[in-house]
Motif scaffolding. Structure first.
Motif, PDB file in Angstrom:
ATOM      1  N   ARG A  34     -13.009  -0.542  -4.252  1.00  0.00           N
ATOM      2  CA  ARG A  34     -13.598   1.366  -4.138  1.00  0.00           C
ATOM      3  C   ARG A  34     -13.832   1.625  -2.833  1.00  0.00           C
ATOM      4  NH1 ARG A  34     -16.604  -2.763  -5.143  1.00  0.00           N
ATOM      5  NH2 ARG A  34     -18.799  -3.933  -3.795  1.00  0.00           N
ATOM      6  N   VAL A  35     -13.948   0.589  -1.806  1.00  0.00           N
ATOM      7  CA  VAL A  35     -14.117   1.398  -0.431  1.00  0.00           C
ATOM      8  C   VAL A  35     -12.503   2.466   0.272  1.00  0.00           C
ATOM      9  CG1 VAL A  35     -14.396   0.869   1.460  1.00  0.00           C
ATOM     10  CG2 VAL A  35     -15.351   0.254   0.079  1.00  0.00           C
ATOM     11  N   GLU A  36     -11.076   1.802  -0.279  1.00  0.00           N
ATOM     12  CA  GLU A  36      -9.972   2.498  -0.429  1.00  0.00           C
ATOM     13  C   GLU A  36      -9.731   3.470  -1.015  1.00  0.00           C
ATOM     14  OE1 GLU A  36      -5.334   1.484  -0.060  1.00  0.00           O
ATOM     15  OE2 GLU A  36      -6.380   0.102  -1.243  1.00  0.00           O
ATOM     16  N   TYR A  37      -9.997   3.758  -2.482  1.00  0.00           N
ATOM     17  CA  TYR A  37     -10.645   4.744  -3.101  1.00  0.00           C
ATOM     18  C   TYR A  37     -10.998   6.207  -2.991  1.00  0.00           C
ATOM     19  CZ  TYR A  37      -7.097   2.150  -6.332  1.00  0.00           C
ATOM     20  OH  TYR A  37      -5.736   1.381  -6.434  1.00  0.00           O
ATOM     21  N   GLY A  38     -12.318   5.268  -2.520  1.00  0.00           N
ATOM     22  CA  GLY A  38     -13.567   6.752  -1.965  1.00  0.00           C
ATOM     23  C   GLY A  38     -12.743   7.322  -1.432  1.00  0.00           C
TER      24      GLY A  38
ATOM     25  N   ALA B  69      -4.831   4.936  -8.916  1.00  0.00           N
ATOM     26  CA  ALA B  69      -5.382   6.267  -8.684  1.00  0.00           C
ATOM     27  C   ALA B  69      -4.771   7.066  -9.996  1.00  0.00           C
ATOM     28  CB  ALA B  69      -4.354   5.853  -7.623  1.00  0.00           C
ATOM     29  N   VAL B  70      -4.024   7.134 -10.364  1.00  0.00           N
ATOM     30  CA  VAL B  70      -3.868   8.172 -11.578  1.00  0.00           C
ATOM     31  C   VAL B  70      -5.267   8.511 -12.269  1.00  0.00           C
ATOM     32  CG1 VAL B  70      -2.320   8.379 -13.987  1.00  0.00           C
ATOM     33  CG2 VAL B  70      -2.066   7.269 -12.059  1.00  0.00           C
ATOM     34  N   LEU B  71      -5.896   7.295 -12.764  1.00  0.00           N
ATOM     35  CA  LEU B  71      -7.082   7.658 -13.294  1.00  0.00           C
ATOM     36  C   LEU B  71      -8.166   8.322 -12.985  1.00  0.00           C
ATOM     37  CD1 LEU B  71      -8.461   6.452 -16.145  1.00  0.00           C
ATOM     38  CD2 LEU B  71      -9.549   4.847 -14.943  1.00  0.00           C
ATOM     39  N   LEU B  72      -8.258   7.923 -11.665  1.00  0.00           N
ATOM     40  CA  LEU B  72      -8.687   8.972 -10.625  1.00  0.00           C
ATOM     41  C   LEU B  72      -8.655  10.410 -10.734  1.00  0.00           C
ATOM     42  CD1 LEU B  72      -9.956   6.882  -7.503  1.00  0.00           C
ATOM     43  CD2 LEU B  72     -11.266   6.953  -9.126  1.00  0.00           C
TER      44      LEU B  72
ATOM     45  N   ILE C  83      -5.374  10.067  -2.796  1.00  0.00           N
ATOM     46  CA  ILE C  83      -5.204   9.971  -3.649  1.00  0.00           C
ATOM     47  C   ILE C  83      -3.789   9.690  -4.113  1.00  0.00           C
ATOM     48  CG2 ILE C  83      -5.303  10.478  -5.856  1.00  0.00           C
ATOM     49  CD1 ILE C  83      -7.908   9.059  -4.632  1.00  0.00           C
ATOM     50  N   GLY C  84      -3.012  10.731  -3.945  1.00  0.00           N
ATOM     51  CA  GLY C  84      -1.326  11.283  -4.252  1.00  0.00           C
ATOM     52  C   GLY C  84      -0.665   9.962  -3.201  1.00  0.00           C
ATOM     53  N   TYR C  85      -1.249   9.798  -1.882  1.00  0.00           N
ATOM     54  CA  TYR C  85      -0.756   8.661  -0.636  1.00  0.00           C
ATOM     55  C   TYR C  85      -0.646   7.316  -1.238  1.00  0.00           C
ATOM     56  CZ  TYR C  85      -1.044   5.570   3.054  1.00  0.00           C
ATOM     57  OH  TYR C  85      -0.935   4.371   3.631  1.00  0.00           O
ATOM     58  N   LEU C  86      -2.081   7.183  -2.025  1.00  0.00           N
ATOM     59  CA  LEU C  86      -1.635   5.543  -3.057  1.00  0.00           C
ATOM     60  C   LEU C  86      -0.879   5.207  -3.570  1.00  0.00           C
ATOM     61  CD1 LEU C  86      -5.610   5.014  -2.984  1.00  0.00           C
ATOM     62  CD2 LEU C  86      -4.324   4.408  -1.154  1.00  0.00           C
ATOM     63  N   VAL C  87      -1.100   6.580  -5.249  1.00  0.00           N
ATOM     64  CA  VAL C  87      -0.016   6.853  -5.217  1.00  0.00           C
ATOM     65  C   VAL C  87       1.769   6.100  -4.924  1.00  0.00           C
ATOM     66  CG1 VAL C  87       1.143   7.866  -7.517  1.00  0.00           C
ATOM     67  CG2 VAL C  87      -1.590   7.865  -7.280  1.00  0.00           C
ATOM     68  N   SER C  88       1.929   6.888  -4.431  1.00  0.00           N
ATOM     69  CA  SER C  88       3.464   6.650  -3.373  1.00  0.00           C
ATOM     70  C   SER C  88       3.299   5.400  -3.004  1.00  0.00           C
ATOM     71  CB  SER C  88       3.406   7.954  -2.327  1.00  0.00           C
ATOM     72  OG  SER C  88       5.171   7.562  -2.306  1.00  0.00           O
ATOM     73  N   ARG C  89       2.150   4.889  -2.484  1.00  0.00           N
ATOM     74  CA  ARG C  89       2.053   3.132  -1.489  1.00  0.00           C
ATOM     75  C   ARG C  89       2.719   2.267  -2.676  1.00  0.00           C
ATOM     76  NH1 ARG C  89      -3.143   1.440   1.517  1.00  0.00           N
ATOM     77  NH2 ARG C  89      -2.353  -1.166   2.487  1.00  0.00           N
ATOM     78  N   TYR C  90       1.397   2.509  -3.347  1.00  0.00           N
ATOM     79  CA  TYR C  90       1.289   1.433  -4.528  1.00  0.00           C
ATOM     80  C   TYR C  90       2.746   1.675  -5.571  1.00  0.00           C
ATOM     81  CZ  TYR C  90      -2.804  -0.397  -2.812  1.00  0.00           C
ATOM     82  OH  TYR C  90      -4.125  -0.158  -1.989  1.00  0.00           O
ATOM     83  N   ARG C  91       3.103   2.648  -6.011  1.00  0.00           N
ATOM     84  CA  ARG C  91       4.569   2.987  -5.973  1.00  0.00           C
ATOM     85  C   ARG C  91       5.561   1.751  -6.131  1.00  0.00           C
ATOM     86  NH1 ARG C  91       8.288   6.029  -6.502  1.00  0.00           N
ATOM     87  NH2 ARG C  91       7.284   7.379  -4.340  1.00  0.00           N
ATOM     88  N   THR C  92       5.861   1.834  -4.504  1.00  0.00           N
ATOM     89  CA  THR C  92       7.531   1.796  -3.705  1.00  0.00           C
ATOM     90  C   THR C  92       6.936  -0.158  -3.992  1.00  0.00           C
ATOM     91  OG1 THR C  92       6.212   1.681  -1.651  1.00  0.00           O
ATOM     92  CG2 THR C  92       7.109   3.571  -2.460  1.00  0.00           C
ATOM     93  N   ILE C  93       5.999  -0.265  -3.559  1.00  0.00           N
ATOM     94  CA  ILE C  93       5.364  -2.346  -3.785  1.00  0.00           C
ATOM     95  C   ILE C  93       5.086  -3.108  -5.162  1.00  0.00           C
ATOM     96  CG2 ILE C  93       4.417  -2.065  -1.605  1.00  0.00           C
ATOM     97  CD1 ILE C  93       2.525  -2.865  -2.779  1.00  0.00           C
ATOM     98  N   LEU C  94       5.820  -2.005  -6.467  1.00  0.00           N
ATOM     99  CA  LEU C  94       5.338  -2.105  -7.516  1.00  0.00           C
ATOM    100  C   LEU C  94       4.414  -2.566  -7.888  1.00  0.00           C
ATOM    101  CD1 LEU C  94       8.974  -3.075  -8.676  1.00  0.00           C
ATOM    102  CD2 LEU C  94       8.739  -1.304  -8.676  1.00  0.00           C
TER     103      LEU C  94
END
Length: 271
Positions: A49-53, A221-224, A202-213
Motif C-alpha cells: 500500500r505504501v508503494e502503490y499510494g 495497479a490495474v485495479l487502482l 501507476i502506469g510505471y508499476l504496471v510496466s515494471r511488474y509486467r516485465t518480471i511477470l
C-alpha cells in the motif's frame, strides 16, 4: 412480473464479475499468470500500500494538471470556435482532422520537448483529452437557437447574462458529454505515457511488474486505475445532477422559442 431496476442489474453484474475473478483462476481454466484471484490481488495491494499510494499520488498530480488543460483550455477554445463564424470555418475542420490522428504516435515528440518527467505526461494527456472537450463545446454552442440570444439582447441582457442564462444552459448537455469523454481520455493518456517512459506512477508499476511477470501486482495497479476511472465517472454524474436545473432551463427556453415562432389559430392571416 416486474423487471428489476437498472441499478439492481448493474450491481448484480458487478457481483458476478467479482465472483468470477475470485473463483475462475482456482478452477484452472485460466492460469494465474494471466488472471490471479481477486483475494490475492487485494492482498498484494494491501501489502504494498505504501508503494502503490506514493505512485498513485504521482498519477493524480499528473491527471489533475492534465484535466486543467483538457477541460479548461478545451472549453475556452471550443467556445471561441463555436461562437465566432470565422474561427469556426477556419479551425473546426483542422481540429476535426487532428482528432482522427492517433495522438499516441506523437508521444516521442512530447518526450523530446519536455523530457521523461511529469511535464511530458501532463502535456500529452492534456492534448489527448483536449479535442473531444473542444469539439463538444463548439458543437453545443452551435446548437443554440439564435432566437434565444436575440430575445435576451432585446430585453437588455448583458454579455455576462447572455453567457450564464442562455449560452451555458443551452449548451451544457453537449459540453458535459465532452467533459466525460475528455476526462476519461486524459486518465488513459497519463497511464499510457507512464507505461511508456516513466519512473513513477501507476502506469510505471504496471510496466515494471509486467516485465518480471508478477501478475498479482500488475492487476493490483490495474485495479487502482479502474477505481480512479469509476470515481471520475461518479464525479461527472454528480456535476450533471447539480447542473440539471440549467439543462432544464435550456430546454424550456428552446421550447418557448419554437412555440413563439409558431402561428396560432387565433392569429389572423396576413394578406
Amino acid at each position: 412480473m416486474r423487471r428489476p431496476a437498472p441499478a439492481t442489474v448493474r450491481w448484480l453484474i458487478l457481483v458476478v464479475l467479482l465472483l468470477a475473478w475470485e473463483f475462475v483462476p482456482g478452477t484452472g481454466l485460466v492460469p494465474e499468470l494471466f488472471l490471479p484471484a481477486l483475494s490475492k490481488t487485494l492482498t498484494v495491494l494491501w501489502q504494498g500500500r505504501v508503494e502503490y499510494g506514493q505512485n498513485l499520488l504521482v498519477t493524480l498530480y499528473e491527471v489533475g494538471f492534465a484535466m486543467l488543460i483538457a477541460c479548461g483550455v478545451g472549453i475556452f477554445v471550443g467556445a471561441l470556435v463555436g461562437g465566432i463564424a470565422v474561427l469556426r470555418n477556419l479551425l473546426l475542420p483542422v481540429f476535426s482532422s487532428l482528432y482522427a490522428v492517433p495522438i499516441v504516435i506523437l508521444y516521442p515528440i512530447f518526450t523530446a520537448w519536455f523530457g521523461i518527467g511529469s511535464e511530458s505526461k501532463i502535456a500529452f494527456a492534456g492534448i489527448y483529452g483536449f479535442f473531444p472537450v473542444m469539439l463538444s463545446t463548439a458543437a453545443g454552442i452551435r446548437t443554440i437557437d439564435p432566437q434565444l440570444l436575440l430575445a435576451a439582447r432585446s430585453m437588455g441582457a448583458t454579455i455576462w447574462q447572455q453567457i450564464t442564462r442562455v449560452i451555458i444552459p443551452a449548451s451544457i448537455p453537449t459540453v458535459l458529454a465532452g467533459l466525460r469523454l475528455g476526462g476519461a481520455l486524459t486518465i488513459i493518456g497519463v497511464v499510457v505515457s507512464e507505461m511508456l517512459t516513466s519512473a513513477a506512477g501507476i502506469g510505471y508499476l504496471v510496466s515494471r511488474y509486467r516485465t518480471i511477470l508478477d501478475s498479482p501486482r500488475v492487476f493490483a495497479a490495474v485495479l487502482l486505475i479502474l477505481v480512479l476511472s469509476v470515481l471520475f465517472d461518479l464525479l461527472a454524474r454528480f456535476v450533471e445532477r447539480r447542473t440539471l436545473v440549467w439543462q432544464t432551463a435550456g430546454r424550456q427556453g428552446r421550447t418557448m422559442s419554437v412555440a413563439a415562432r409558431r402561428p396560432t389559430a387565433a392569429t389572423p392571416a396576413v394578406a
